[in-house]
Write a protein that holds these residues in place. Structure first.
Motif, mmCIF file in Angstrom:
data_model
loop_
_atom_site.group_PDB
_atom_site.id
_atom_site.type_symbol
_atom_site.label_atom_id
_atom_site.label_comp_id
_atom_site.label_asym_id
_atom_site.label_seq_id
_atom_site.Cartn_x
_atom_site.Cartn_y
_atom_site.Cartn_z
ATOM 1 N N HIS A 240 18.252 21.135 -52.992
ATOM 2 C CA HIS A 240 18.159 21.952 -51.767
ATOM 3 C C HIS A 240 18.793 21.223 -50.580
ATOM 4 C CE1 HIS A 240 16.198 25.751 -52.349
ATOM 5 N NE2 HIS A 240 15.239 25.225 -53.097
ATOM 6 N N GLU A 241 18.520 19.954 -50.469
ATOM 7 C CA GLU A 241 19.098 19.180 -49.374
ATOM 8 C C GLU A 241 20.619 19.106 -49.497
ATOM 9 O OE1 GLU A 241 19.176 17.153 -45.845
ATOM 10 O OE2 GLU A 241 17.488 18.188 -46.813
ATOM 11 N N ASP A 242 21.094 18.902 -50.735
ATOM 12 C CA ASP A 242 22.539 18.878 -50.972
ATOM 13 C C ASP A 242 23.163 20.227 -50.625
ATOM 14 O OD1 ASP A 242 25.019 18.024 -51.676
ATOM 15 O OD2 ASP A 242 24.659 18.034 -53.847
ATOM 16 N N LYS A 243 22.469 21.308 -51.012
ATOM 17 C CA LYS A 243 22.960 22.656 -50.696
ATOM 18 C C LYS A 243 23.015 22.874 -49.195
ATOM 19 C CE LYS A 243 21.874 27.550 -51.437
ATOM 20 N NZ LYS A 243 20.919 28.510 -52.048
ATOM 21 N N LYS A 244 21.972 22.429 -48.494
ATOM 22 C CA LYS A 244 21.928 22.587 -47.042
ATOM 23 C C LYS A 244 23.077 21.841 -46.376
ATOM 24 C CE LYS A 244 18.796 21.874 -43.127
ATOM 25 N NZ LYS A 244 17.456 21.373 -42.718
ATOM 26 N N GLN A 245 23.334 20.609 -46.803
ATOM 27 C CA GLN A 245 24.419 19.823 -46.211
ATOM 28 C C GLN A 245 25.784 20.438 -46.509
ATOM 29 O OE1 GLN A 245 23.908 15.821 -47.670
ATOM 30 N NE2 GLN A 245 21.985 15.495 -46.543
ATOM 31 N N ARG A 246 25.963 20.880 -47.750
ATOM 32 C CA ARG A 246 27.256 21.487 -48.094
ATOM 33 C C ARG A 246 27.479 22.782 -47.327
ATOM 34 N NH1 ARG A 246 28.514 20.926 -54.591
ATOM 35 N NH2 ARG A 246 27.909 18.758 -54.872
ATOM 36 N N GLN A 251 30.245 25.886 -43.339
ATOM 37 C CA GLN A 251 30.219 26.768 -42.170
ATOM 38 C C GLN A 251 31.024 26.184 -41.021
ATOM 39 O OE1 GLN A 251 26.002 27.278 -41.569
ATOM 40 N NE2 GLN A 251 25.913 29.156 -42.810
ATOM 41 N N GLU A 252 30.984 24.860 -40.865
ATOM 42 C CA GLU A 252 31.823 24.244 -39.836
ATOM 43 C C GLU A 252 33.297 24.472 -40.139
ATOM 44 O OE1 GLU A 252 30.742 20.161 -39.687
ATOM 45 O OE2 GLU A 252 29.027 20.486 -38.347
ATOM 46 N N SER A 282 27.781 32.770 -41.480
ATOM 47 C CA SER A 282 26.519 32.941 -40.750
ATOM 48 C C SER A 282 25.330 33.094 -41.690
ATOM 49 C CB SER A 282 26.608 34.171 -39.840
ATOM 50 O OG SER A 282 26.861 35.331 -40.600
ATOM 51 N N ALA A 283 25.511 32.753 -42.957
ATOM 52 C CA ALA A 283 24.436 32.917 -43.938
ATOM 53 C C ALA A 283 23.457 31.757 -43.858
ATOM 54 C CB ALA A 283 25.020 33.013 -45.343
ATOM 55 N N SER A 284 22.208 32.054 -44.187
ATOM 56 C CA SER A 284 21.197 31.003 -44.278
ATOM 57 C C SER A 284 21.272 30.348 -45.649
ATOM 58 C CB SER A 284 19.807 31.584 -44.051
ATOM 59 O OG SER A 284 19.498 32.523 -45.072
#
Length: 580
Positions: A240-246, A251-252, A282-284
């Motif tokens: 999950h953390e890896d997914k969040k960072q990627r 998005q940037e 803009s996806a979560s």
């Protein structure tokens, strides 16, 4: 008894009496003395007594053994009943207490056999339940492979109550196992989905947690230990953390791509190549579920594209700025707003070459100018539409003027009926011109009062154009009245001269009428008005450097003969048009 013993030989049976009689016969034949005989009989009696004693002792021993057996049986019966918790066998010893020992043993034996059988079954049930409990506990603690052998069953308490307690415990453990298995499967499914989104190998990732968690292993064989659940939770958290960072990085990159595309006006075809990147801008984190959406190669591809566009940005800035300037000029041109395009282009070139302004800021400022220009054009649209209608009516007025001046308009030539229909429509439209002008003047003044500036049409104040049109139209009306008066005076002179010179053969020839109002005779006012309007247009052209010749020509024909004014040429009636 002697009689019976005497009769026994006849029966052929050997008894004590027959044997004694035989002994007597032998003694008589031998001649034994009475003493010897008594001594011998005493010996026989003693021997018989010894035999009876032994038999009695054996019988007593046997009875004692039976009593011990009966006691053991009763004890065993009581123990089994107590162990099994079955109270239905407690009255057996009391019911058969009055019978013989063997009868009591015979009565207890079936009960013991039944209880032994029931005990064996109960022990088996306990062993099965305890084995399952031991197995599940081993699976939970993770020591299932270390346990060996069946669990020991406590045979002192085999009651149904105890069995129910074990079964309740087993059910609780089975529920816990089911919950743990469900949780493990949820973790495995989450790891599978995360690996798919991140583009990672699911098999290697899940088998690092525990080898039994791959898809090839049966569901019931998967590990549910505390350690497995802990490692699964840690794996899911890490993914999950890896997914969040990627996702944040992607998005940037997507934002940079969008900004660069908007800055450089990248075609839609090129943008579609990176829809898989920008679709998640803009996806979560939870909304990104497409397999491979956050793969490392996709992020690297986006990074390469951003770097490429950064290198192209500086070379396309002038092109983009000039493109926006062209759009701005087109908006002003359609809105008939006067600008200086050359000065604007020179200013853009100077800003870009100086490097004092960011390209994005420059384009944003130009976009702001375009938005304001569109807003300005929208506010002028209603007035411009009315100007267009007014100029179109003036063109029809000019055509109608030329049509009325044509001497051959009633000839049966080709297309004459079409011109006649157009003339009828033109007269109706020309009659509406004064109302158009009044409405246009009111709208223009309201617009100027609202904004505090003058409404200019291609650099010329629209109210000035309308005022000049009204003045020229009034002059034209006076000229038409003068021509009508002159025509009436000529007709009166002709009527007075008829008695002197005689009546003409063709007194109502159309040629005389045409000669009175012909274009060459009455063309001077029209040429003067056209010249005045042309001079006004020349001043505007000198001021702007560019004018639309068609639009300048339209006000040149400000005045034309209306349907009522043209009627005297046809019917000879004299009607004055309404003043504007």
């Amino acid at each position: 008894m002697a009689v019976m013993d005497a009769q026994n030989p006849l029966l052929g049976e050997t008894t004590c009496g027959t044997l004694l009689q035989k002994l007597q016969e032998i003694w008589d034949e031998v001649g034994e003395s009475d003493e010897e005989r008594d001594k011998m009989l005493l010996q026989i009696e003693q021997e018989c007594l010894d035999v009876y004693k032994r038999k009695v002792e054996q019988a007593a021993k046997s009875r004692a053994e039976l009593l011990v057996t009966l006691s053991d049986a009763k004890l065993e019966l009581s123990t089994l009943v107590s162990a099994l918790g079955d109270k239905s066998f407690l009255g057996v010893d009391t019911v058969k207490a009055s019978g013989t020992i063997k009868e009591q043993l015979a009565a207890i034996a079936p009960a013991l056999e039944q209880l032994w059988k029931q005990k064996e079954e109960r022990v088996k049930e306990f062993s099965d339940v305890q084995s399952q409990i031991q197995k599940i506990c081993g699976e939970i603690t993770g020591s299932a492979n270390e346990q060996a052998g069946a669990p020991a069953v406590d045979e002192s308490d085999l009651s149904l109550k105890k069995l129910n307690e074990y079964q309740v415990k087993l059910q609780e453990l089975q529920k816990e196992k089911s919950d743990r298995l469900h949780k493990v499967l949820e973790f495995v499914g989450t790891v599978h989905d995360l690996c798919a989104v991140l583009g990672m190998d699911f098999f290697s990732t899940i088998t690092e947690v525990h080898p039994s968690l791959d898809d090839k292993t049966c569901v019931q064989s998967k590990s549910i230990s505390n350690d497995t659940l802990l490692r699964l939770a840690e794996t899911v958290s890490a993914l999950h953390e890896d997914k969040k960072q990627r996702l944040h990085k992607l998005q940037e990159l997507a934002t940079k791509l969008t900004d660069l595309w908007n800055l450089m006006d990248t075609p839609e075809e090129e943008r579609r190549l990176f829809d898989h990147v920008t679709c998640n801008i803009s996806a979560s984190v939870d909304e990104v579920t497409v397999p491979g959406a956050l793969a490392l190669d996709l992020i690297e591809q986006a990074e390469v594209e951003v770097e490429r566009l950064d290198q192209l940005k500086s070379s396309r800035m002038k092109e983009l700025a000039f493109k926006r300037q062209v759009e701005l000029e087109e908006i002003f041109a359609h809105a008939h707003i006067d600008i200086d395009p050359e000065a604007a282009r020179e200013k853009i070139m100077a800003l870009i070459d100086s490097g004092n302004v960011e390209p994005a800021e420059l384009l944003a400022d130009m976009d702001n100018q375009i938005a304001k220009a569109k807003e300005e054009a929208l506010s002028r649209k209603e007035i411009l539409d009315r100007v267009e209608k007014w100029m179109s009516a003036c063109e029809e007025e000019s055509w109608l003027d030329d049509y009325n001046r044509d001497d051959n308009r009633y000839n049966a030539s080709r297309g004459a009926h079409l011109n006649l229909k157009r003339a009828e429509k033109a007269r109706i439209l020309v009659n509406k011109i004064p109302g158009m002008v009044d409405t246009l003047v009111a709208k223009t003044r309201a617009w100027e009062e609202d904004r505090g500036i003058s409404f200019k049409y291609d650099g010329v104040p629209l109210l000035a154009m309308l005022d000049e049109y009204a003045m020229l139209r009034q002059e034209r009306e006076e000229e038409k009245r003068r021509l009508r008066d002159q025509k009436k005076f000529g007709e009166q002179q002709n009527t007075e001269q008829e008695p002197i010179f005689g009546s003409r053969s063709t007194p109502a020839r159309p040629a005389s009428t045409k000669k009175v109002v012909g274009p060459r005779t009455n063309g001077t006012p029209s040429r003067r008005l056209s010249l005045s309007a042309s001079q006004n247009g020349s001043r505007s052209a000198a001021k702007e450097g560019k004018r639309d010749s068609m639009r300048l020509a339209a006000p040149a024909n400000f005045v034309a003969i209306t349907k009522e004014d043209a009627a005297p040429h046809v019917s000879g009636t004299d009607r004055s048009p309404a003043s504007p």
